[in-house]
Enzyme design. Structure first.
Site, PDB file in Angstrom:
ATOM      1  N   GLY A   1      60.535  13.841 -17.975  1.00 45.58           N
ATOM      2  CA  GLY A   1      61.938  14.218 -18.045  1.00 45.58           C
ATOM      3  C   GLY A   1      62.794  13.005 -18.365  1.00 45.58           C
ATOM      4  O   GLY A   1      62.358  11.861 -18.211  1.00 45.58           O
TER       5      GLY A   1
ATOM      6  N   GLN B   1      70.132   7.837 -19.104  1.00 40.45           N
ATOM      7  CA  GLN B   1      69.038   6.890 -19.289  1.00 40.45           C
ATOM      8  C   GLN B   1      68.967   6.339 -20.712  1.00 40.45           C
ATOM      9  O   GLN B   1      68.223   5.397 -20.965  1.00 40.45           O
ATOM     10  CB  GLN B   1      67.704   7.524 -18.894  1.00 40.45           C
ATOM     11  CG  GLN B   1      67.596   7.757 -17.397  1.00 40.45           C
ATOM     12  CD  GLN B   1      66.279   8.369 -17.039  1.00 40.45           C
ATOM     13  OE1 GLN B   1      66.107   9.578 -17.083  1.00 40.45           O
ATOM     14  NE2 GLN B   1      65.323   7.513 -16.696  1.00 40.45           N
TER      15      GLN B   1
ATOM     16  N   CYS C   1      60.069   6.143 -12.494  1.00 36.40           N
ATOM     17  CA  CYS C   1      61.241   6.388 -13.332  1.00 36.40           C
ATOM     18  C   CYS C   1      61.165   5.504 -14.570  1.00 36.40           C
ATOM     19  O   CYS C   1      60.859   4.313 -14.463  1.00 36.40           O
ATOM     20  CB  CYS C   1      62.507   6.071 -12.528  1.00 36.40           C
ATOM     21  SG  CYS C   1      64.032   6.289 -13.440  1.00 36.40           S
ATOM     22  N   LEU C   2      61.479   6.071 -15.732  1.00 37.02           N
ATOM     23  CA  LEU C   2      61.449   5.298 -16.969  1.00 37.02           C
ATOM     24  C   LEU C   2      62.469   4.164 -16.954  1.00 37.02           C
ATOM     25  O   LEU C   2      62.283   3.167 -17.642  1.00 37.02           O
ATOM     26  CB  LEU C   2      61.707   6.215 -18.169  1.00 37.02           C
ATOM     27  CG  LEU C   2      60.656   7.308 -18.404  1.00 37.02           C
ATOM     28  CD1 LEU C   2      61.074   8.203 -19.564  1.00 37.02           C
ATOM     29  CD2 LEU C   2      59.286   6.707 -18.653  1.00 37.02           C
TER      30      LEU C   2
ATOM     31  N   HIS D   1      64.995  14.978  -9.853  1.00 38.40           N
ATOM     32  CA  HIS D   1      65.090  13.554 -10.214  1.00 38.40           C
ATOM     33  C   HIS D   1      66.179  13.355 -11.277  1.00 38.40           C
ATOM     34  O   HIS D   1      67.013  12.451 -11.165  1.00 38.40           O
ATOM     35  CB  HIS D   1      63.721  13.092 -10.730  1.00 38.40           C
ATOM     36  CG  HIS D   1      63.652  11.671 -11.160  1.00 38.40           C
ATOM     37  ND1 HIS D   1      63.019  10.704 -10.405  1.00 38.40           N
ATOM     38  CD2 HIS D   1      64.107  11.043 -12.269  1.00 38.40           C
ATOM     39  CE1 HIS D   1      63.101   9.541 -11.041  1.00 38.40           C
ATOM     40  NE2 HIS D   1      63.759   9.721 -12.176  1.00 38.40           N
ATOM     41  N   GLU D   2      66.180  14.208 -12.309  1.00 38.70           N
ATOM     42  CA  GLU D   2      67.153  14.055 -13.397  1.00 38.70           C
ATOM     43  C   GLU D   2      68.567  14.421 -12.944  1.00 38.70           C
ATOM     44  O   GLU D   2      69.536  13.785 -13.363  1.00 38.70           O
ATOM     45  CB  GLU D   2      66.735  14.866 -14.625  1.00 38.70           C
ATOM     46  CG  GLU D   2      65.363  14.558 -15.187  1.00 38.70           C
ATOM     47  CD  GLU D   2      65.031  13.092 -15.386  1.00 38.70           C
ATOM     48  OE1 GLU D   2      65.944  12.270 -15.561  1.00 38.70           O
ATOM     49  OE2 GLU D   2      63.834  12.760 -15.360  1.00 38.70           O
TER      50      GLU D   2
ATOM     51  N   HIS E   1      69.925  11.480 -11.327  1.00 36.05           N
ATOM     52  CA  HIS E   1      70.420  10.526 -12.339  1.00 36.05           C
ATOM     53  C   HIS E   1      71.844  10.882 -12.759  1.00 36.05           C
ATOM     54  O   HIS E   1      72.701  10.013 -12.879  1.00 36.05           O
ATOM     55  CB  HIS E   1      69.530  10.515 -13.585  1.00 36.05           C
ATOM     56  CG  HIS E   1      68.428   9.519 -13.545  1.00 36.05           C
ATOM     57  ND1 HIS E   1      68.638   8.166 -13.400  1.00 36.05           N
ATOM     58  CD2 HIS E   1      67.089   9.679 -13.644  1.00 36.05           C
ATOM     59  CE1 HIS E   1      67.483   7.539 -13.408  1.00 36.05           C
ATOM     60  NE2 HIS E   1      66.518   8.430 -13.548  1.00 36.05           N
TER      61      HIS E   1
END
Length: 174
Positions: free
Chosen positions: A45, A50, A93-94, A135-136, A139
């Site tokens: 995702g 991000q 996480c990216l 998670h997103e 963000h």
């Protein structure tokens, strides 16, 4: 087009994203670029913040486990309607490379969102996909998964996070 991923501790990661109000070709292109970026980075995702866009848009690879991936799912303005169960598993996480830690999240989630046309949708997800949605959304609200890690465990992450901060500061100076 693959976009650079915003890395911790970039201040944008702590900012709340604005709702999507314009649905059209620019939004669809952003979703395509987010999907390409997510897949290039081997993510499941990605939130728009991000890649530096403070808009309430996320993409998720619902076929993450398949070799041939189809279209990703794009969610605009997602809101959690219901959460059930709980599980604690390792999360990453990216935007915070090489940092992984166990985080407790709901196992099942029902989410209301708008698609790229602006039409309201309601979907339910379990396991990894539920975790991804939560998670997103975090963000988009300016929260990072490391904030969900218990304080004692965060102490052990401090060295890794300090190294990321130092690397970020050196990059910003260039």
């Amino acid at each position: 087009m693959i976009r650079p991923i915003v890395l911790y501790p970039d201040p944008r990661l702590k900012m709340k994203s604005k709702p999507v109000t314009q649905f059209g070709p620019e939004l669809k292109q952003l979703a395509v670029e987010m999907t390409e970026t997510m897949r290039e980075a081997s993510g499941v995702g990605l939130a728009a913040v991000q890649i530096g866009e403070l808009t309430r848009l996320m993409v998720m690879d619902v076929d993450y486990a398949k070799e041939e991936r189809g279209e990703s799912l794009a969610m605009c303005n997602p809101e959690v309607v219901n959460e059930e169960g709980s599980e604690t598993i390792e999360e990453g996480c990216l935007s915070i490379p090489d940092v992984r830690e166990e985080v407790e999240r709901s196992f099942k989630v029902k989410v209301k969102y708008q698609d790229l046309e602006g039409k309201e949708q309601v979907s339910e997800y379990e396991g990894l996909l539920a975790r991804c949605v939560l998670h997103e959304i975090d963000h988009m609200d300016g929260r990072l998964f490391i904030q969900k890690v218990p304080a004692l465990k965060r102490i052990f992450l401090k060295k890794q996070l300090d190294e990321l901060k130092k690397s970020y500061q050196e990059t910003v100076r260039l």
